[in-house]
Structures are given as C-alpha cells and as structure tokens.
Design a protein around this motif. Structure first.
Motif, PDB file in Angstrom:
ATOM      1  N   PRO A 106       0.809  -1.216   0.000  1.00 24.78           N
ATOM      2  CA  PRO A 106       0.000   0.000   0.000  1.00 24.78           C
ATOM      3  C   PRO A 106       0.844   1.268   0.000  1.00 24.78           C
ATOM      4  CG  PRO A 106       0.176  -0.777   2.247  1.00 24.78           C
ATOM      5  CD  PRO A 106       0.965  -1.740   1.387  1.00 24.78           C
ATOM      6  N   MET A 107       2.170   1.151   0.143  1.00 18.90           N
ATOM      7  CA  MET A 107       3.001   2.326   0.401  1.00 18.90           C
ATOM      8  C   MET A 107       2.995   3.335  -0.751  1.00 18.90           C
ATOM      9  SD  MET A 107       6.905   2.404   1.686  1.00 18.90           S
ATOM     10  CE  MET A 107       6.869   2.755   3.416  1.00 18.90           C
ATOM     11  N   ALA A 108       3.373   2.931  -1.960  1.00 17.64           N
ATOM     12  CA  ALA A 108       3.439   3.879  -3.077  1.00 17.64           C
ATOM     13  C   ALA A 108       2.054   4.424  -3.415  1.00 17.64           C
ATOM     14  CB  ALA A 108       4.075   3.226  -4.299  1.00 17.64           C
ATOM     15  N   ALA A 109       1.040   3.581  -3.290  1.00 18.03           N
ATOM     16  CA  ALA A 109      -0.326   4.045  -3.570  1.00 18.03           C
ATOM     17  C   ALA A 109      -0.742   5.143  -2.592  1.00 18.03           C
ATOM     18  CB  ALA A 109      -1.296   2.866  -3.516  1.00 18.03           C
ATOM     19  N   ALA A 110      -0.479   4.954  -1.315  1.00 21.61           N
ATOM     20  CA  ALA A 110      -0.819   5.984  -0.322  1.00 21.61           C
ATOM     21  C   ALA A 110       0.045   7.227  -0.521  1.00 21.61           C
ATOM     22  CB  ALA A 110      -0.642   5.435   1.092  1.00 21.61           C
ATOM     23  N   MET A 111       1.319   7.020  -0.840  1.00 17.87           N
ATOM     24  CA  MET A 111       2.211   8.160  -1.083  1.00 17.87           C
ATOM     25  C   MET A 111       1.780   8.955  -2.305  1.00 17.87           C
ATOM     26  SD  MET A 111       6.035   6.724  -0.311  1.00 17.87           S
ATOM     27  CE  MET A 111       6.806   8.241  -0.852  1.00 17.87           C
ATOM     28  N   ALA A 112       1.191   8.300  -3.301  1.00 17.78           N
ATOM     29  CA  ALA A 112       0.739   9.025  -4.491  1.00 17.78           C
ATOM     30  C   ALA A 112      -0.291  10.079  -4.106  1.00 17.78           C
ATOM     31  CB  ALA A 112       0.159   8.037  -5.509  1.00 17.78           C
ATOM     32  N   PHE A 113      -1.215   9.722  -3.243  1.00 14.48           N
ATOM     33  CA  PHE A 113      -2.214  10.690  -2.798  1.00 14.48           C
ATOM     34  C   PHE A 113      -1.599  11.766  -1.909  1.00 14.48           C
ATOM     35  CE2 PHE A 113      -4.759   7.016  -3.990  1.00 14.48           C
ATOM     36  CZ  PHE A 113      -5.696   7.626  -4.811  1.00 14.48           C
ATOM     37  N   GLU A 114      -0.685  11.344  -1.031  1.00 11.79           N
ATOM     38  CA  GLU A 114      -0.009  12.285  -0.136  1.00 11.79           C
ATOM     39  C   GLU A 114       0.790  13.316  -0.936  1.00 11.79           C
ATOM     40  OE1 GLU A 114       3.495  12.143   3.299  1.00 11.79           O
ATOM     41  OE2 GLU A 114       3.208  10.442   1.948  1.00 11.79           O
ATOM     42  N   LEU A 115       1.624  12.848  -1.852  1.00  8.85           N
ATOM     43  CA  LEU A 115       2.466  13.760  -2.616  1.00  8.85           C
ATOM     44  C   LEU A 115       1.651  14.609  -3.583  1.00  8.85           C
ATOM     45  CD1 LEU A 115       4.676  12.065  -1.254  1.00  8.85           C
ATOM     46  CD2 LEU A 115       5.966  12.238  -3.364  1.00  8.85           C
ATOM     47  N   ALA A 116       0.570  14.056  -4.115  1.00  9.48           N
ATOM     48  CA  ALA A 116      -0.324  14.874  -4.951  1.00  9.48           C
ATOM     49  C   ALA A 116      -0.907  16.021  -4.125  1.00  9.48           C
ATOM     50  CB  ALA A 116      -1.435  13.998  -5.532  1.00  9.48           C
ATOM     51  N   ALA A 117      -1.276  15.727  -2.893  1.00 11.27           N
ATOM     52  CA  ALA A 117      -1.798  16.784  -2.012  1.00 11.27           C
ATOM     53  C   ALA A 117      -0.729  17.836  -1.735  1.00 11.27           C
ATOM     54  CB  ALA A 117      -2.309  16.177  -0.700  1.00 11.27           C
ATOM     55  N   TYR A 118       0.509  17.403  -1.511  1.00 12.72           N
ATOM     56  CA  TYR A 118       1.602  18.362  -1.288  1.00 12.72           C
ATOM     57  C   TYR A 118       1.773  19.291  -2.489  1.00 12.72           C
ATOM     58  CZ  TYR A 118       3.536  15.554   2.585  1.00 12.72           C
ATOM     59  OH  TYR A 118       3.738  14.878   3.747  1.00 12.72           O
ATOM     60  N   GLY A 119       1.933  18.698  -3.650  1.00 11.64           N
ATOM     61  CA  GLY A 119       2.169  19.494  -4.857  1.00 11.64           C
ATOM     62  C   GLY A 119       1.009  20.403  -5.189  1.00 11.64           C
ATOM     63  N   GLY A 120      -0.213  19.879  -5.066  1.00 10.84           N
ATOM     64  CA  GLY A 120      -1.392  20.701  -5.333  1.00 10.84           C
ATOM     65  C   GLY A 120      -1.557  21.824  -4.325  1.00 10.84           C
ATOM     66  N   ALA A 121      -1.374  21.500  -3.064  1.00  3.98           N
ATOM     67  CA  ALA A 121      -1.571  22.497  -2.003  1.00  3.98           C
ATOM     68  C   ALA A 121      -0.519  23.600  -2.064  1.00  3.98           C
ATOM     69  CB  ALA A 121      -1.558  21.831  -0.632  1.00  3.98           C
ATOM     70  N   THR A 122       0.742  23.248  -2.293  1.00  3.58           N
ATOM     71  CA  THR A 122       1.750  24.312  -2.367  1.00  3.58           C
ATOM     72  C   THR A 122       1.460  25.239  -3.537  1.00  3.58           C
ATOM     73  OG1 THR A 122       3.288  22.875  -3.576  1.00  3.58           O
ATOM     74  CG2 THR A 122       3.659  23.113  -1.215  1.00  3.58           C
ATOM     75  N   GLY A 123       1.063  24.675  -4.662  1.00  7.70           N
ATOM     76  CA  GLY A 123       0.747  25.506  -5.824  1.00  7.70           C
ATOM     77  C   GLY A 123      -0.414  26.447  -5.570  1.00  7.70           C
ATOM     78  N   ILE A 124      -1.463  25.952  -4.936  1.00 12.50           N
ATOM     79  CA  ILE A 124      -2.640  26.794  -4.665  1.00 12.50           C
ATOM     80  C   ILE A 124      -2.334  27.821  -3.585  1.00 12.50           C
ATOM     81  CG2 ILE A 124      -4.972  26.778  -3.679  1.00 12.50           C
ATOM     82  CD1 ILE A 124      -5.348  24.027  -5.100  1.00 12.50           C
ATOM     83  N   LEU A 125      -1.816  27.359  -2.459  1.00 11.47           N
ATOM     84  CA  LEU A 125      -1.590  28.265  -1.324  1.00 11.47           C
ATOM     85  C   LEU A 125      -0.557  29.340  -1.639  1.00 11.47           C
ATOM     86  CD1 LEU A 125      -1.650  25.627   1.551  1.00 11.47           C
ATOM     87  CD2 LEU A 125      -3.435  27.294   0.987  1.00 11.47           C
ATOM     88  N   TYR A 126       0.477  28.996  -2.375  1.00  7.60           N
ATOM     89  CA  TYR A 126       1.513  29.964  -2.719  1.00  7.60           C
ATOM     90  C   TYR A 126       0.933  31.106  -3.552  1.00  7.60           C
ATOM     91  CZ  TYR A 126       5.996  31.749  -4.422  1.00  7.60           C
ATOM     92  OH  TYR A 126       7.073  32.541  -4.728  1.00  7.60           O
ATOM     93  N   ARG A 127      -0.029  30.789  -4.390  1.00  9.60           N
ATOM     94  CA  ARG A 127      -0.642  31.821  -5.241  1.00  9.60           C
ATOM     95  C   ARG A 127      -1.639  32.681  -4.478  1.00  9.60           C
ATOM     96  NH1 ARG A 127       3.233  30.343  -7.662  1.00  9.60           N
ATOM     97  NH2 ARG A 127       3.285  29.329  -9.646  1.00  9.60           N
ATOM     98  N   ILE A 128      -2.337  32.097  -3.484  1.00  9.13           N
ATOM     99  CA  ILE A 128      -3.407  32.864  -2.837  1.00  9.13           C
ATOM    100  C   ILE A 128      -2.975  33.579  -1.551  1.00  9.13           C
ATOM    101  CG2 ILE A 128      -5.214  31.425  -3.839  1.00  9.13           C
ATOM    102  CD1 ILE A 128      -5.592  30.146  -1.066  1.00  9.13           C
ATOM    103  N   PHE A 129      -1.889  33.112  -0.920  1.00  9.63           N
ATOM    104  CA  PHE A 129      -1.453  33.782   0.317  1.00  9.63           C
ATOM    105  C   PHE A 129      -0.969  35.195   0.015  1.00  9.63           C
ATOM    106  CE2 PHE A 129      -0.159  30.413   3.712  1.00  9.63           C
ATOM    107  CZ  PHE A 129      -1.499  30.109   3.886  1.00  9.63           C
ATOM    108  N   PRO A 130      -1.296  36.152   0.876  1.00  8.79           N
ATOM    109  CA  PRO A 130      -0.718  37.497   0.718  1.00  8.79           C
ATOM    110  C   PRO A 130       0.802  37.403   0.834  1.00  8.79           C
ATOM    111  CG  PRO A 130      -2.461  37.485   2.388  1.00  8.79           C
ATOM    112  CD  PRO A 130      -2.193  36.060   2.011  1.00  8.79           C
ATOM    113  N   LYS A 131       1.484  38.162   0.003  1.00  9.81           N
ATOM    114  CA  LYS A 131       2.951  38.111  -0.037  1.00  9.81           C
ATOM    115  C   LYS A 131       3.544  38.926   1.108  1.00  9.81           C
ATOM    116  CE  LYS A 131       2.500  35.683  -3.724  1.00  9.81           C
ATOM    117  NZ  LYS A 131       1.400  34.818  -3.506  1.00  9.81           N
ATOM    118  N   ARG A 132       3.432  38.385   2.295  1.00  8.92           N
ATOM    119  CA  ARG A 132       3.968  38.992   3.517  1.00  8.92           C
ATOM    120  C   ARG A 132       5.070  38.103   4.063  1.00  8.92           C
ATOM    121  NH1 ARG A 132      -1.951  39.858   5.765  1.00  8.92           N
ATOM    122  NH2 ARG A 132      -2.484  41.684   4.537  1.00  8.92           N
ATOM    123  N   PRO A 133       5.892  38.632   4.982  1.00 11.40           N
ATOM    124  CA  PRO A 133       6.939  37.786   5.563  1.00 11.40           C
ATOM    125  C   PRO A 133       6.355  36.483   6.122  1.00 11.40           C
ATOM    126  CG  PRO A 133       7.250  40.058   6.233  1.00 11.40           C
ATOM    127  CD  PRO A 133       5.925  39.999   5.505  1.00 11.40           C
ATOM    128  N   GLY A 134       6.987  35.391   5.802  1.00 10.75           N
ATOM    129  CA  GLY A 134       6.559  34.099   6.319  1.00 10.75           C
ATOM    130  C   GLY A 134       5.552  33.366   5.456  1.00 10.75           C
TER     131      GLY A 134
END
Length: 178
Positions: free
Chosen positions: A77-105
C-alpha cells in the motif's frame, strides 16, 4: 502563453526526475527514506515553481513510477498511499503559494499547511488501502508514520525549501518561475 506552459512542463519533468533519483541518496533503505523523505522535496518545489496542476500530477506520478521502475517503495500500500499524499503536497503548495498574501513568512505558511494537509491525506489513503487488505491502521501508526518517524525529513524540508523558493524569487528571471 505557450512558452510558459512549455517551461512549466519541462520543469515538472525535471522535478519528476529528481523525485526518482533523490531516494538513491538514502541507499534504497526504506527506514532511512521514511525518515529523510527525499521524494517530497521535488514535489513540494514543483508546486511552488510550476503551480498546482503540475505539482499535483508530479506528486501523484512520482511514487508510482518509482515503485514500478525500482521496486521501492512497494506499490501496495506504500506507493499508492504516497501518491495521494504527494499529490496533495504538490497541489496544495501551488494553490496556497498563489493565494497567500505576499507577507513575511508566507512561504513557510504555505509549506506548513501543505505538509499538514498531505499528511492527513496520507493517513486517509493508508486507512482506506490497509482496510482493503484487512490490516489495521491505528492512530499510533498514523502519528508515527506522519510525524514522529518523519521528523528529520520535516526539518530538512522546513530548512531547504523556503531557502530555495526565496532564492528563486531573487535571481534574474526567477520571478518568471514563481
């Protein structure tokens, strides 16, 4: 427009290749790989640099492709579970990076939320997949797999990724990437 899409596709391919190669630094030792999380770094960076669709796709493909090519991590089950985990990482960083106000941190905020979300997705996927196999997935297994065993990798990600993202913002032409 086409030039930007081509650049993102090439960069996504680079991040996929890094996700396949970086785990060799852990010597194919699963216990070390589970602690240092070498596949996570290029996926998180892909979300920051290329955006959520590419980050999500690279995140989903990388562990599955690596499992099929090199036998590590084990597909089920490892790679299958990691596929969802890493997809969430990549998707979330892309979305959050674009929508967060560009402030320190904001880079750290994006990274922390993506890492937390990805770990929750991994827990849900593991619960489902191990349930299919008739194996238990307890709260203790979740905490150990998502946080305790992963502390060295989490520390590396928190140190390395913001430095790389902030450095890319400062180089000539880097703003075009981010």
């Amino acid at each position: 427009m086409a030039k930007t899409a081509t650049k993102k596709l090439v960069l996504a391919g680079l991040f996929l290749a890094l996700g396949l190669v970086l785990p060799f630094l852990t010597g194919q030792v699963p216990a070390l790989g589970n602690r240092l999380l070498p596949m996570h770094i290029p996926v998180l960076l892909c979300g920051f640099v290329c955006g959520w669709p590419y980050g999500l796709a690279v995140g989903f493909i990388t562990p599955l492709f690596r499992s099929l090519l090199f036998g590590m991590p084990p597909l089920f089950p490892m790679a299958a579970a990691m596929a969802f985990e890493l997809a969430a990482y990549g998707g979330a960083t892309g979305i959050l990076y674009r929508i967060f106000p560009k402030r320190p941190g904001y880079v750290y905020g994006t990274l922390l939320l993506a890492m937390l979300g990805g770990r929750i997705v991994w827990g849900g996927a593991s619960l489902f997949l191990l349930g299919l196999a008739g194996a238990p997935f307890t709260w203790q297994l979740f905490l150990a797999g998502a946080f305790l065993n992963a502390l060295p990798g989490i520390a590396i990600q928190l140190l390395l990724i913001p430095v790389l993202v902030l450095a890319l913002q400062k180089v000539p032409g880097g703003k075009g990437l981010l």
